[in-house]
Write a protein that holds these residues in place. Structure first.
Motif, PDB file in Angstrom:
ATOM      1  N   ASN A 115     -52.572  79.991  66.265  1.00  0.00           N
ATOM      2  CA  ASN A 115     -52.657  78.545  66.191  1.00  0.00           C
ATOM      3  C   ASN A 115     -54.006  78.092  66.710  1.00  0.00           C
ATOM      4  O   ASN A 115     -54.513  78.615  67.696  1.00  0.00           O
ATOM      5  N   ASN A 137     -46.900  73.865  61.605  1.00  0.00           N
ATOM      6  CA  ASN A 137     -45.802  73.335  60.791  1.00  0.00           C
ATOM      7  C   ASN A 137     -44.603  72.918  61.635  1.00  0.00           C
ATOM      8  O   ASN A 137     -43.737  72.192  61.155  1.00  0.00           O
ATOM      9  N   ASN A 138     -44.540  73.335  62.887  1.00  0.00           N
ATOM     10  CA  ASN A 138     -43.444  72.954  63.784  1.00  0.00           C
ATOM     11  C   ASN A 138     -43.936  72.117  64.968  1.00  0.00           C
ATOM     12  O   ASN A 138     -43.365  72.161  66.052  1.00  0.00           O
ATOM     13  N   LEU A 161     -41.440  70.075  66.937  1.00  0.00           N
ATOM     14  CA  LEU A 161     -40.620  70.913  67.821  1.00  0.00           C
ATOM     15  C   LEU A 161     -41.396  71.334  69.062  1.00  0.00           C
ATOM     16  O   LEU A 161     -40.847  71.356  70.161  1.00  0.00           O
ATOM     17  N   THR A 195     -42.060  80.181  69.145  1.00  0.00           N
ATOM     18  CA  THR A 195     -41.581  81.282  68.326  1.00  0.00           C
ATOM     19  C   THR A 195     -40.391  81.962  68.991  1.00  0.00           C
ATOM     20  O   THR A 195     -40.057  81.670  70.137  1.00  0.00           O
TER      21      THR A 195
END
Length: 107
Positions: free
Chosen positions: A43, A50-51, A54, A78
């Motif tokens: 990242n 994409n999350n 969250l 993750t």
């Protein structure tokens, strides 16, 4: 360790450290998660993930301070199986500086 998978939040905080008076920060950290020699996730700029929604929600649940909505800090949310992993943080453009690497178990 253990016998089951675990959710983890991993953060490479550079720019957000300025709010705490830390100087010489890494302006744009890039975070890579390895299993052996293989990059399994990476990242650069947490809100581009994409999350990202969250990541923001989980950060509050585990007691981590909030990262700005346009910050260059990096984060991964993750699930990991038992095993050995390595995290590597570099400057996205080859720069250097101070960075805080955080690991949180996500219930």
């Amino acid at each position: 360790g253990g016998s089951g998978t675990r959710g983890v939040l991993i953060r490479a905080v550079g720019p957000a450290l300025a709010a705490f008076g830390v100087g010489g920060i890494l302006a744009d950290p890039r975070l890579e998660l390895y299993s052996g020699q293989t990059v399994i996730q990476s990242n650069n700029d947490w809100q581009a993930a994409n999350n990202a929604a969250l990541v923001a929600g989980v950060s509050g649940q585990v007691g981590a301070f909030a990262l700005g909505p346009v910050s260059k800090d990096a984060a991964l949310l993750t699930t990991l199986a038992p095993g050995s992993y390595t995290v590597k943080v570099t400057g996205a453009a080859g720069q250097s500086g101070n960075v805080l690497i955080e690991f949180y178990e996500v219930p």
